[in-house]
Design an enzyme around this catalytic site. Structure first.
Site, short mmCIF file in Angstrom:
data_model
loop_
_atom_site.label_atom_id
_atom_site.label_comp_id
_atom_site.label_asym_id
_atom_site.label_seq_id
_atom_site.Cartn_x
_atom_site.Cartn_y
_atom_site.Cartn_z
N ASP A 117 0.86 -1.18 0.00
CA ASP A 117 0.00 0.00 0.00
C ASP A 117 0.89 1.23 0.00
O ASP A 117 1.98 1.23 0.58
CB ASP A 117 -0.90 0.01 1.23
CG ASP A 117 -2.03 -1.01 1.16
OD1 ASP A 117 -2.44 -1.36 0.04
OD2 ASP A 117 -2.49 -1.44 2.22
N ASP A 136 -7.07 -1.29 -4.73
CA ASP A 136 -8.22 -1.03 -3.87
C ASP A 136 -9.19 -0.05 -4.53
O ASP A 136 -10.41 -0.18 -4.39
CB ASP A 136 -7.77 -0.46 -2.52
CG ASP A 136 -6.90 -1.43 -1.74
OD1 ASP A 136 -7.03 -2.65 -1.94
OD2 ASP A 136 -6.07 -0.95 -0.93
#
Length: 170
Positions: A117, A136
Site C-alpha cells: 500500500d 483497492d
C-alpha cells in the site's frame, strides 16, 4: 467476456506499474514517506497482511493463503455471474475492474507475502492514518459500478428505468 478480461488486465497492469514506480523506482520502501500534494495526497509505505485497513492481518502463512483463496473464489463467482446474466458494457467493465484489482492484491501476496500500500489521503485538518493502493480503488470502483450498472436478471428494468417491475396483484 472479452470486455471483462481487458478491463481486468488493465486494472491489474495499472496497479502493478504504479506500485513498481512508487515503491521501487521512487524508493518509497526506503524513504517511507513522500508528500505529493499535502495534505490531500501523500505516499506512505505500508505492508497490509490482512484485508481492508489491515483487519484480520495476523501475518501468518495460513491467513495469506485463506485471503488469497477467498479473493480468487470471489473473482470466479463474479465471472460466473456475469456470464450467466447478460450485462451492460459498463457492468462488464466494472466486473473487470473488481476482478483485476482483487487479482493484483493476490499477486502482491504471492510475490511479497503482503499487499503493498502506498496512497494516503487526508483533508480538512483530519489526518488519515490509513494507506491503500490502486488495486483497492479498482475494487471499490468495480463494486460500485456493479451496483449502479448491473442488470437485475429480470429483463434489465433496473438499469433502464431505475425501478424494478412490480408483479401484478392477482
Amino acid at each position: 467476456m472479452r470486455i471483462i478480461l481487458w478491463a481486468g488486465l488493465a486494472a491489474l497492469a495499472v496497479d502493478q506499474i504504479c506500485k513498481y514506480v512508487v515503491i521501487h523506482m521512487m524508493e518509497l520502501a526506503r524513504i517511507r514517506s513522500i508528500d505529493v500534494l499535502p495534505p490531500l495526497l501523500n505516499f506512505r509505505y505500508g505492508e497490509n497482511r490482512g484485508i481492508n485497513f489491515g483487519l484480520f492481518g495476523g501475518g501468518s502463512e495460513a491467513s495469506r493463503i485463506i485471503l488469497s483463496t477467498l479473493a480468487v473464489l470471489l473473482c470466479i463467482a463474479i465471472l460466473w455471474w456475469a456470464r450467466k446474466n447478460a450485462q451492460t458494457t459498463l457492468a462488464k467493465i466494472s466486473a473487470g475492474f473488481l476482478i483485476g484489482g482483487a487479482l493484483a492484491n493476490v499477486l502482491d501476496r504471492l510475490l511479497y507475502g503482503y499487499v503493498l500500500d502506498f496512497l494516503n489521503v487526508s483533508c480538512c485538518g483530519i489526518n488519515n492514518p490509513f494507506v491503500f493502493n490502486t488495486a483497492d480503488i479498482f475494487i471499490f470502483a468495480g463494486a460500485l459500478g456493479l451496483v449502479i450498472f448491473a442488470e437485475d436478471g429480470r429483463g434489465g428494468a433496473k438499469a433502464k428505468g431505475g425501478k424494478k417491475p412490480r408483479k401484478p396483484i392477482v
